[in-house]
Structure formats: structure tokens, C-alpha cells
Design a protein around this motif. Sequence first.
Motif, PDB file in Angstrom:
ATOM      1  N   VAL A 183      -8.993  -2.316  -4.799  1.00 32.53           N
ATOM      2  CA  VAL A 183      -9.971  -2.871  -3.856  1.00 32.53           C
ATOM      3  C   VAL A 183     -10.326  -4.300  -4.270  1.00 32.53           C
ATOM      4  CG1 VAL A 183     -12.359  -2.703  -3.056  1.00 32.53           C
ATOM      5  CG2 VAL A 183     -10.901  -0.658  -3.111  1.00 32.53           C
ATOM      6  N   ARG A 184     -10.626  -4.486  -5.545  1.00 33.42           N
ATOM      7  CA  ARG A 184     -10.960  -5.832  -6.029  1.00 33.42           C
ATOM      8  C   ARG A 184      -9.804  -6.794  -5.831  1.00 33.42           C
ATOM      9  NH1 ARG A 184     -13.804  -2.753 -10.176  1.00 33.42           N
ATOM     10  NH2 ARG A 184     -11.895  -2.617 -11.418  1.00 33.42           N
ATOM     11  N   GLN A 185      -8.594  -6.349  -6.203  1.00 33.09           N
ATOM     12  CA  GLN A 185      -7.429  -7.221  -6.128  1.00 33.09           C
ATOM     13  C   GLN A 185      -7.084  -7.557  -4.681  1.00 33.09           C
ATOM     14  OE1 GLN A 185      -5.925  -8.696  -8.589  1.00 33.09           O
ATOM     15  NE2 GLN A 185      -4.296  -9.640  -7.394  1.00 33.09           N
ATOM     16  N   ALA A 186      -7.170  -6.592  -3.801  1.00 31.78           N
ATOM     17  CA  ALA A 186      -6.820  -6.832  -2.397  1.00 31.78           C
ATOM     18  C   ALA A 186      -7.745  -7.851  -1.753  1.00 31.78           C
ATOM     19  CB  ALA A 186      -6.863  -5.516  -1.617  1.00 31.78           C
ATOM     20  N   LEU A 187      -9.033  -7.734  -2.005  1.00 32.46           N
ATOM     21  CA  LEU A 187      -9.980  -8.698  -1.447  1.00 32.46           C
ATOM     22  C   LEU A 187      -9.774 -10.080  -2.055  1.00 32.46           C
ATOM     23  CD1 LEU A 187     -13.183  -6.467  -1.376  1.00 32.46           C
ATOM     24  CD2 LEU A 187     -11.927  -7.334   0.613  1.00 32.46           C
ATOM     25  N   ARG A 198      -8.203 -11.739   7.240  1.00 33.36           N
ATOM     26  CA  ARG A 198      -8.202 -11.513   5.799  1.00 33.36           C
ATOM     27  C   ARG A 198      -8.608 -10.074   5.474  1.00 33.36           C
ATOM     28  NH1 ARG A 198     -11.005 -17.275   3.943  1.00 33.36           N
ATOM     29  NH2 ARG A 198      -9.033 -18.394   3.588  1.00 33.36           N
ATOM     30  N   MET A 199      -9.592  -9.570   6.168  1.00 28.95           N
ATOM     31  CA  MET A 199     -10.028  -8.205   5.903  1.00 28.95           C
ATOM     32  C   MET A 199      -8.923  -7.205   6.262  1.00 28.95           C
ATOM     33  SD  MET A 199     -12.644  -6.688   4.566  1.00 28.95           S
ATOM     34  CE  MET A 199     -14.055  -7.780   4.770  1.00 28.95           C
ATOM     35  N   ASN A 200      -8.201  -7.465   7.343  1.00 30.03           N
ATOM     36  CA  ASN A 200      -7.095  -6.589   7.719  1.00 30.03           C
ATOM     37  C   ASN A 200      -5.962  -6.663   6.700  1.00 30.03           C
ATOM     38  OD1 ASN A 200      -8.552  -5.927  10.006  1.00 30.03           O
ATOM     39  ND2 ASN A 200      -7.343  -7.205  11.393  1.00 30.03           N
ATOM     40  N   ALA A 201      -5.712  -7.863   6.180  1.00 32.54           N
ATOM     41  CA  ALA A 201      -4.673  -8.021   5.158  1.00 32.54           C
ATOM     42  C   ALA A 201      -5.053  -7.265   3.893  1.00 32.54           C
ATOM     43  CB  ALA A 201      -4.461  -9.499   4.855  1.00 32.54           C
ATOM     44  N   ALA A 202      -6.324  -7.326   3.527  1.00 33.34           N
ATOM     45  CA  ALA A 202      -6.788  -6.584   2.352  1.00 33.34           C
ATOM     46  C   ALA A 202      -6.639  -5.091   2.570  1.00 33.34           C
ATOM     47  CB  ALA A 202      -8.243  -6.945   2.045  1.00 33.34           C
ATOM     48  N   ALA A 203      -6.931  -4.629   3.777  1.00 35.55           N
ATOM     49  CA  ALA A 203      -6.787  -3.208   4.092  1.00 35.55           C
ATOM     50  C   ALA A 203      -5.340  -2.766   3.935  1.00 35.55           C
ATOM     51  CB  ALA A 203      -7.270  -2.938   5.516  1.00 35.55           C
ATOM     52  N   LYS A 204      -4.423  -3.554   4.466  1.00 37.64           N
ATOM     53  CA  LYS A 204      -3.004  -3.229   4.362  1.00 37.64           C
ATOM     54  C   LYS A 204      -2.547  -3.218   2.909  1.00 37.64           C
ATOM     55  CE  LYS A 204       1.513  -4.715   6.114  1.00 37.64           C
ATOM     56  NZ  LYS A 204       2.223  -5.725   6.949  1.00 37.64           N
ATOM     57  N   SER A 205      -3.087  -4.143   2.129  1.00 34.84           N
ATOM     58  CA  SER A 205      -2.688  -4.247   0.722  1.00 34.84           C
ATOM     59  C   SER A 205      -3.128  -3.034  -0.079  1.00 34.84           C
ATOM     60  CB  SER A 205      -3.274  -5.521   0.120  1.00 34.84           C
ATOM     61  OG  SER A 205      -2.973  -5.618  -1.253  1.00 34.84           O
ATOM     62  N   VAL A 206      -4.345  -2.545   0.158  1.00 31.94           N
ATOM     63  CA  VAL A 206      -4.868  -1.422  -0.620  1.00 31.94           C
ATOM     64  C   VAL A 206      -3.951  -0.207  -0.508  1.00 31.94           C
ATOM     65  CG1 VAL A 206      -6.710   0.293  -0.721  1.00 31.94           C
ATOM     66  CG2 VAL A 206      -7.281  -2.119  -0.644  1.00 31.94           C
ATOM     67  N   THR A 207      -3.623   0.184   0.702  1.00 32.05           N
ATOM     68  CA  THR A 207      -2.776   1.367   0.880  1.00 32.05           C
ATOM     69  C   THR A 207      -1.327   1.066   0.529  1.00 32.05           C
ATOM     70  OG1 THR A 207      -2.549   0.820   3.231  1.00 32.05           O
ATOM     71  CG2 THR A 207      -4.255   2.407   2.615  1.00 32.05           C
ATOM     72  N   GLY A 208      -0.865  -0.133   0.871  1.00 29.81           N
ATOM     73  CA  GLY A 208       0.529  -0.480   0.608  1.00 29.81           C
ATOM     74  C   GLY A 208       0.863  -0.498  -0.872  1.00 29.81           C
TER      75      GLY A 208
END
Length: 395
Positions: free
Chosen positions: A47-51, A204-214
Motif C-alpha cells: 500500500v505504501r509503495q503503490a501510493l 494516480r489513485m487508479n494506478a496505485a490500485a492496480k499496482s497493489v493487486t498486480g
Amino acid sequence: MTQPMTQPLTQAFADAVLEAEQLIRNAPHVETEQDLREGFDYLAGMVRQALSAAWAFDRDFPYFVRSATPYTKVGLDNPDTLYFSANIHDDAEYVVTGRRGTTADLSFQILAGNYTPAEVPGSLNAFDDRAIEINADGSFELHFGPPRHDPPPNYFGLGAGASMLLAREVFSDWTSTPSTLRIQRVDKIGTAPPAPPSGLLQKRMNAAAKSVTGQIKTFLQFPEWFYLKLPVNTMWEPRLTPGGLATQYSSAGHYELAEDEAMIITVPVSEAPYQGFQLGNMWYLSMDFINHQTSLTADQARHDPDGKIRMVLSEQNPGLTNWLERTGHRRGYLQFRWQRTSREFTVADGPTVEVVPFADLPTVLPYYDQARISPEEWRQRIAARQAAVADRMLG
């Protein structure tokens, strides 16, 4: 006048975190409360890294972002390495300036694409600082840009699809002085970015969301690709790291040990400037290397008179200098790396492993008596690790 945002900004990210939590809970290797607790620590780091990564994503005004810190672990992070990344365009020119420290290795890699559950990003180029000209005072200036027919010194072509510049700094001695690094897009130096366009926050928030699960899906697959198909309690011979540095060899495997068993890992001392070993948990993350000895470099390890390093992996404390602490992990990953190599490595350079009863260590381990360490000396070793990490790896 800009209209206020009416849609929930964080909905996609919140949904992704909930999905990631279920991925953690349902991971096939979860057996104990410790496994689940470490999984949730992993999720918090993601979560921290994705944001952080989403808000640092700017190819026109980039800067190097720390990744794989002690609190944002990912991808069997190396305890001896500082990782930095910057996003780039493949058709722009960037300048990287810095001053070389005293560490064992400083390397750069140009990547195309992203980590996904199906593949790893392609490596377009990878080199260490032997390939660059460094001034007498340690300063250097590198340029990365479109390929040139006759590039000047310290100019490196990006190649089609280049999307990220990755820098790694590797410590064999954890008290070494780190290098400094700065990246700028050449034609943007001295200018300011335009005002953020409408919708950038949501993007940016959508990119972070994709990153967390990905990221979690990807690195749940990694061990299947590279480790778990090997026989347990074995390690492969040294080989060039897939998709990694051109001058890095690695040897890896996975272990499964009972409480009354120990693994003896024996490896020749290498002439490579960096030779390091680490343990990983089943989340494909480094174990606690700050407060426990779950990794050793050639500089940190005790060398036997026959030119070999012998490490003992066990849950019980054998009272040996090169003890590797399982810290409650019945299963886990084993990883050697050699970096800044100057020749081809063979099976003779790699490790051998032997599982023995813990009680038999005094009789089966060569130089056992010379390898003993007192409780106070062990405490000093851990104190030195804690101090070194605090000096170089905060955040």
C-alpha cells in the motif's frame, strides 16, 4: 472555474486493498499465524509503495525513488542492496549525476514494460560502473537517450519501449559510504511542470490500485517460476540471473526443515567484489535482516582455513558465528548472489547443502570449535547490523 470532484476518489484503491487482503488470506502457503501476520505486513508495505510510486510517476520531471525498503519489501529484496528507480520516456534524453561511494557495486539497468503475473519486464541494457568514466573525485555524469551511431563516453541508448531506469547499490560491508544519484530530463532542466491536469489525482489513485493487486499476484507466481519446481533442500549451480544484471550470477533453492534439523551451506570464498546470501520467507520477501542474522555477505561471514564459508541454517541456536536464523520459518527460500563478476561462474563456485541432525553439528561440521561464538559476541554482531541499517536504510 474547475468543477469539484464528485466521484469517490479512493473507491478503486479501497476495493484493491480488500482484494489484496483476500489474496493474502488465500495464499497456498499460509499455514500459521506468523505466515498470515507477515502477509499483512507485506500488504501494508505494498500500500505504501503503490501510493508512493503513483505520486512519483513523472517522466518529464523524474527523480529516483527508493523501493524495496525494510518497510516496503518486494521480490526477494536483497538486504545488501539499495534500489532506486525513475520513470522515463524512450525518446527523451536524461542526465544522471552523482558521486561514487565506497560500496561493492553500483549498477544501472534499463527496463521495458512492467512486472505482471505473466511476465517480467524486459531488460534492454544492464551494466555496472566499470562501464562508465568516473572523475578522480568520484563524481560522474551519465546520459541516457535515443540510440546514437557513435555515442560519446557515458552515453547509453535507451532502446524502444524503455520505461524505467533502475539503479542498484550493493554493500558487502554495510558500513560503506553510499553513492549519490540525481536524474533530470535534459530539456526540462530549469523549468517547472505545468499545473496538474484534471483527473490526475484519480489516475494516480487508479494506478496505485492496480499496482497493489498486480504486485502481489506477480510475486505469488515468481516462486513457481524460479524456485518451487526444484527439489527441496537443494540449490542450483551459479547461473546468470534471468532478466537481471549482465555481471550477476545467482544460485537459489528452497528449504524445509524440522525443529531438530540443520542445513549446512558451504560455498567457496569468491574473488567477486560482492558475494551475498539471504533467506526469504514464503511471501518471497527477505526475512528480518535488521534484528536477526538472516543474511551474510563474504565480508560479514567467518571464513574457514580451507577458503570456504560454512553457514548453518537452523531454528535452534548452535552458538556459531555463521548461524542463519530461521526465525520460526519451517519453509523458505535460499539465495546466493555474486555481482561485479569478471569471469564465467561454474558449479565449482557454487554452494553445496547438507541436512543433518542438529545434535550432530559438532561432529560433522569442519572447524566447529573455531567457529564458536559467545552470547555477548553474538549480541555485538546483531547490534552492528542494527546500527548499519539505521545509517543507510531508513525509510
